[in-house]
Design a protein around this motif. Structure first.
Motif, PDB file in Angstrom:
ATOM      1  N   TYR A  89      -0.598  36.652   8.811  1.00 35.99           N
ATOM      2  CA  TYR A  89      -0.943  35.132   7.777  1.00 35.99           C
ATOM      3  C   TYR A  89       0.658  35.025   7.121  1.00 35.99           C
ATOM      4  O   TYR A  89       0.553  33.435   6.577  1.00 35.99           O
ATOM      5  CB  TYR A  89      -1.770  36.160   6.400  1.00 35.99           C
ATOM      6  CG  TYR A  89      -3.050  35.745   7.026  1.00 35.99           C
ATOM      7  CD1 TYR A  89      -4.484  34.685   7.033  1.00 35.99           C
ATOM      8  CD2 TYR A  89      -3.441  36.656   7.426  1.00 35.99           C
ATOM      9  CE1 TYR A  89      -5.126  34.036   7.129  1.00 35.99           C
ATOM     10  CE2 TYR A  89      -4.836  36.977   7.536  1.00 35.99           C
ATOM     11  CZ  TYR A  89      -5.679  36.117   7.737  1.00 35.99           C
ATOM     12  OH  TYR A  89      -7.346  35.782   8.323  1.00 35.99           O
ATOM     13  N   TYR A 115       8.967  34.410  -4.413  1.00 31.92           N
ATOM     14  CA  TYR A 115       8.032  33.514  -3.816  1.00 31.92           C
ATOM     15  C   TYR A 115       7.930  32.235  -4.258  1.00 31.92           C
ATOM     16  O   TYR A 115       8.312  31.337  -5.623  1.00 31.92           O
ATOM     17  CB  TYR A 115       6.643  34.294  -4.671  1.00 31.92           C
ATOM     18  CG  TYR A 115       5.513  33.429  -4.824  1.00 31.92           C
ATOM     19  CD1 TYR A 115       4.850  33.911  -3.546  1.00 31.92           C
ATOM     20  CD2 TYR A 115       4.386  32.194  -5.888  1.00 31.92           C
ATOM     21  CE1 TYR A 115       3.199  33.570  -3.283  1.00 31.92           C
ATOM     22  CE2 TYR A 115       3.412  31.982  -5.149  1.00 31.92           C
ATOM     23  CZ  TYR A 115       2.539  32.332  -4.005  1.00 31.92           C
ATOM     24  OH  TYR A 115       1.502  31.971  -3.676  1.00 31.92           O
ATOM     25  N   VAL A 118       3.514  26.461  -5.464  1.00 26.42           N
ATOM     26  CA  VAL A 118       2.476  25.255  -5.098  1.00 26.42           C
ATOM     27  C   VAL A 118       3.928  23.715  -6.011  1.00 26.42           C
ATOM     28  O   VAL A 118       4.124  23.401  -5.524  1.00 26.42           O
ATOM     29  CB  VAL A 118       1.508  25.166  -6.136  1.00 26.42           C
ATOM     30  CG1 VAL A 118       1.200  23.903  -5.524  1.00 26.42           C
ATOM     31  CG2 VAL A 118       0.528  26.299  -5.316  1.00 26.42           C
ATOM     32  N   PRO A 135      -6.176  35.818   3.428  1.00 24.24           N
ATOM     33  CA  PRO A 135      -4.937  35.189   2.810  1.00 24.24           C
ATOM     34  C   PRO A 135      -4.318  36.129   1.809  1.00 24.24           C
ATOM     35  O   PRO A 135      -2.975  35.006   1.989  1.00 24.24           O
ATOM     36  CB  PRO A 135      -4.616  33.701   3.884  1.00 24.24           C
ATOM     37  CG  PRO A 135      -5.438  32.997   3.130  1.00 24.24           C
ATOM     38  CD  PRO A 135      -6.761  34.323   2.944  1.00 24.24           C
ATOM     39  N   PHE A 136      -5.145  36.132   0.836  1.00 23.50           N
ATOM     40  CA  PHE A 136      -4.427  36.485  -0.406  1.00 23.50           C
ATOM     41  C   PHE A 136      -3.671  37.545  -0.846  1.00 23.50           C
ATOM     42  O   PHE A 136      -3.754  38.352  -0.174  1.00 23.50           O
ATOM     43  CB  PHE A 136      -5.134  36.700  -1.763  1.00 23.50           C
ATOM     44  CG  PHE A 136      -5.353  34.504  -1.344  1.00 23.50           C
ATOM     45  CD1 PHE A 136      -4.364  33.425  -1.433  1.00 23.50           C
ATOM     46  CD2 PHE A 136      -6.236  34.302  -0.598  1.00 23.50           C
ATOM     47  CE1 PHE A 136      -4.635  32.106  -1.162  1.00 23.50           C
ATOM     48  CE2 PHE A 136      -7.520  33.205  -0.970  1.00 23.50           C
ATOM     49  CZ  PHE A 136      -6.182  31.794  -0.827  1.00 23.50           C
ATOM     50  N   SER A 138      -3.390  40.555  -3.595  1.00 26.40           N
ATOM     51  CA  SER A 138      -4.077  40.627  -5.334  1.00 26.40           C
ATOM     52  C   SER A 138      -3.248  41.042  -6.186  1.00 26.40           C
ATOM     53  O   SER A 138      -2.754  42.304  -5.195  1.00 26.40           O
ATOM     54  CB  SER A 138      -5.476  40.337  -5.674  1.00 26.40           C
ATOM     55  OG  SER A 138      -5.292  40.321  -7.046  1.00 26.40           O
ATOM     56  N   VAL A 149      -2.328  36.254  -8.066  1.00 25.77           N
ATOM     57  CA  VAL A 149      -3.035  36.339  -6.697  1.00 25.77           C
ATOM     58  C   VAL A 149      -1.524  34.811  -5.662  1.00 25.77           C
ATOM     59  O   VAL A 149      -1.107  34.148  -6.247  1.00 25.77           O
ATOM     60  CB  VAL A 149      -4.220  35.537  -6.469  1.00 25.77           C
ATOM     61  CG1 VAL A 149      -4.616  35.151  -5.238  1.00 25.77           C
ATOM     62  CG2 VAL A 149      -5.456  36.148  -7.717  1.00 25.77           C
ATOM     63  N   ASN A 151       0.015  33.518  -2.243  1.00 21.53           N
ATOM     64  CA  ASN A 151      -0.322  33.528  -1.057  1.00 21.53           C
ATOM     65  C   ASN A 151       1.111  33.563   0.572  1.00 21.53           C
ATOM     66  O   ASN A 151       1.615  33.523  -0.190  1.00 21.53           O
ATOM     67  CB  ASN A 151      -0.450  32.020  -0.497  1.00 21.53           C
ATOM     68  CG  ASN A 151      -1.552  30.922   0.818  1.00 21.53           C
ATOM     69  OD1 ASN A 151      -0.779  32.354   1.973  1.00 21.53           O
ATOM     70  ND2 ASN A 151      -1.376  29.735   0.519  1.00 21.53           N
ATOM     71  N   LEU A 152      -0.016  34.603   0.667  1.00 21.51           N
ATOM     72  CA  LEU A 152       1.008  35.276   2.110  1.00 21.51           C
ATOM     73  C   LEU A 152       1.996  34.218   2.579  1.00 21.51           C
ATOM     74  O   LEU A 152       3.162  34.843   2.587  1.00 21.51           O
ATOM     75  CB  LEU A 152       0.408  35.729   2.794  1.00 21.51           C
ATOM     76  CG  LEU A 152      -0.500  37.142   2.792  1.00 21.51           C
ATOM     77  CD1 LEU A 152      -1.381  37.906   3.522  1.00 21.51           C
ATOM     78  CD2 LEU A 152       0.866  38.677   2.014  1.00 21.51           C
ATOM     79  N   SER A 153       1.584  33.429   2.511  1.00 22.46           N
ATOM     80  CA  SER A 153       2.223  32.226   3.483  1.00 22.46           C
ATOM     81  C   SER A 153       3.773  31.790   2.786  1.00 22.46           C
ATOM     82  O   SER A 153       4.071  30.744   3.523  1.00 22.46           O
ATOM     83  CB  SER A 153       1.700  30.940   4.514  1.00 22.46           C
ATOM     84  OG  SER A 153       0.688  30.148   3.049  1.00 22.46           O
ATOM     85  N   ARG A 154       3.190  32.315   0.947  1.00 21.61           N
ATOM     86  CA  ARG A 154       4.632  31.708   0.000  1.00 21.61           C
ATOM     87  C   ARG A 154       5.170  32.383   0.230  1.00 21.61           C
ATOM     88  O   ARG A 154       6.284  32.093  -0.600  1.00 21.61           O
ATOM     89  CB  ARG A 154       4.275  30.586  -0.908  1.00 21.61           C
ATOM     90  CG  ARG A 154       3.008  29.209  -0.343  1.00 21.61           C
ATOM     91  CD  ARG A 154       2.766  28.690  -1.702  1.00 21.61           C
ATOM     92  NE  ARG A 154       1.470  27.673  -1.421  1.00 21.61           N
ATOM     93  CZ  ARG A 154       2.821  26.509  -1.594  1.00 21.61           C
ATOM     94  NH1 ARG A 154       4.138  25.973  -1.625  1.00 21.61           N
ATOM     95  NH2 ARG A 154       1.957  24.960  -1.421  1.00 21.61           N
TER      96      ARG A 154
END
Length: 161
Positions: A89, A115, A118, A135-136, A138, A149, A151-154
């Motif tokens: 992820y 991180y 958005v 894919p999160f 927490s 929470v 996002n693993l991709s960020r």
């Protein structure tokens, strides 16, 4: 050391032509000395570098000082299933970040993340009590003092807290 000349008899003197006083009349002549040749050298003992253990030691010393990167296609597995899930992820993260993150999840230790939010701004968060729900991720965020929470991709970088 070890040169042998065949021109010496047992008494140490030169060898006379015709042997010991034999065959010819007249003054004894000395024979031409046979060329000296090197004596056969004793069997060579194996040096430390010729032994199988030394060969192994040289191979180990020349090996890279890091583990190979996991590659399940070529049979190099991840250390844990968590690492494999995170790597799937968080594709832009390197192996070191993946391992630090996986290590922090199981004992629920605090870790610092950079991180990408958005809106596009980067934030640095110290988080603890991590729980993986692909894919999160927490976790309790110490900056916001609340559960968040991520996002693993960020996740951009991972550092010890």
């Amino acid at each position: 050391m070890g040169r042998v000349c065949s021109a010496l008899d047992t008494s140490g003197g030169p060898v006379r032509a015709g042997g010991r006083g034999g065959g010819r009349s007249g003054p004894p002549r000395t024979a031409r000395a046979a060329p000296c040749r090197a004596a056969p050298s004793p069997p060579r003992h194996r040096s430390r570098h010729d032994t199988p253990a030394a060969g192994l030691a040289l191979r180990l010393l020349s090996a890279p000082n890091h583990e190979p990167h996991p590659d399940p296609e070529r049979g190099i597995p991840f250390r844990t299933d968590t690492e494999e899930i995170l790597a799937g992820y968080a594709k832009t993260r390197n192996l070191t970040d993946i391992r630090q993150l996986a290590h922090a999840i199981h004992p629920r230790e605090p870790i610092t993340l950079e991180y990408l939010a958005v809106p596009g701004n980067r934030t640095v968060r110290t988080v603890s009590k991590l729980e993986l729900d692909p894919p999160f991720l927490s976790a309790y965020c110490h900056l916001r003092e609340d559960q968040r929470v991520f996002n693993l991709s960020r996740i951009q970088t991972v550092m010890p807290a």
